[in-house]
Design an enzyme around this catalytic site. Sequence first.
Site, PDB file in Angstrom:
ATOM      1  N   HIS A 180       0.865  -1.186   0.000  1.00  0.00           N
ATOM      2  CA  HIS A 180       0.000   0.000   0.000  1.00  0.00           C
ATOM      3  C   HIS A 180       0.896   1.229   0.000  1.00  0.00           C
ATOM      4  O   HIS A 180       1.750   1.390   0.876  1.00  0.00           O
ATOM      5  CB  HIS A 180      -0.926   0.031   1.219  1.00  0.00           C
ATOM      6  CG  HIS A 180      -1.846   1.218   1.218  1.00  0.00           C
ATOM      7  ND1 HIS A 180      -3.073   1.207   0.592  1.00  0.00           N
ATOM      8  CD2 HIS A 180      -1.687   2.460   1.736  1.00  0.00           C
ATOM      9  CE1 HIS A 180      -3.643   2.396   0.733  1.00  0.00           C
ATOM     10  NE2 HIS A 180      -2.826   3.176   1.423  1.00  0.00           N
ATOM     11  N   CYS A 181       0.692   2.103  -0.963  1.00  0.00           N
ATOM     12  CA  CYS A 181       1.537   3.302  -1.098  1.00  0.00           C
ATOM     13  C   CYS A 181       0.777   4.524  -0.592  1.00  0.00           C
ATOM     14  O   CYS A 181      -0.249   4.908  -1.157  1.00  0.00           O
ATOM     15  CB  CYS A 181       1.942   3.506  -2.563  1.00  0.00           C
ATOM     16  SG  CYS A 181       2.985   4.952  -2.813  1.00  0.00           S
TER      17      CYS A 181
END
Length: 330
Positions: A180-181
């Site tokens: 997850h960025c």
Amino acid sequence: MDFLVLFLLYVTLVLLTILLVCLYSGRKQSWPSRTVDWLAQVLSRVIPAQVHGAAQRGLHRLFHTRHCLFVALHLALEVLVYGEYTWEVFGYCQELEFGLPLLLLPYLLLTVNVGFFVLCAKTDPGAVTKSNQALFLHAYAYDGVMFERGAKCAVCSTRKPARSKHCGVCRACVHRFDHHCVWVNNCIGAFNTRYFLAYLLTLSAMATAIAVVTAAFLIQVVSLSSLMLGYYTDDQGQERPVDTVFVIQHLFLTFPRMVFMLGFVVVLALILGSYFCFGLYLVLANQTSHEWFKSRRFKSGAYRNIYSRGVWGNLVEIAKPPVSPEAKRR
């Protein structure tokens, strides 16, 4: 030291901290996690319980819920860097008759980067739901080590396709989950990995281009002023020939924001370039960062990557992610 310099220094520290968090978040017994745990235990004995609890809730909300704070920070950082580039570097370089294509290159890269940023942030990474799980269940084989056939997600109760993982931030299982960025406020999965790599590449190229133009200007200034041929008087009153340290100090006093911005974008280019190379390596090996970190926990020989199809096949898979053959025929 003005506000811009202080802000860029703060953002640099934030970027380095978050990079460490991203790199080591998949390791349970890594030295950064042990250090953080130890510091938390020490501080919990000093800081009042109410403050400690509020800090924990704030950090959990910061890193484990979807919000646009890091996106806003990312955009603010670009505005500051490009504002300095436009306000000082671009104008001074025009006076020294730098080529216009070179000066406009950072703006071209910015335009392309924004496009990939939007694609990366808005594209569904491959969220697995009960209604579409058949689309992904047979896309990849189960290796029996990292991914078990018949497993169900304990949170969303869907059957887990091989190479998927539940994201606590997006609250969904993601097909070919990578990570997850927070900078794009989205998961990186099967359907936006290609956009994420292009985003990283153009972001690295932006920082590099600005660094090259700024460094070329400062070198030209030193060359035209014949500064390296001069002398200066040190603290003891002795006359010494100008050296590199003196030149850097002189440039910092003359162009403080520009020199600090140069240092910042150089560090940024190195970090982003290294991260892009790591991402490219994973693509060529047909492995996600989640799988790479998780594979470190297994003893040598206990885990084997069964998903690699050769360099060309792995690249094609990123461009055209697989889905279940049965779903294709429907």
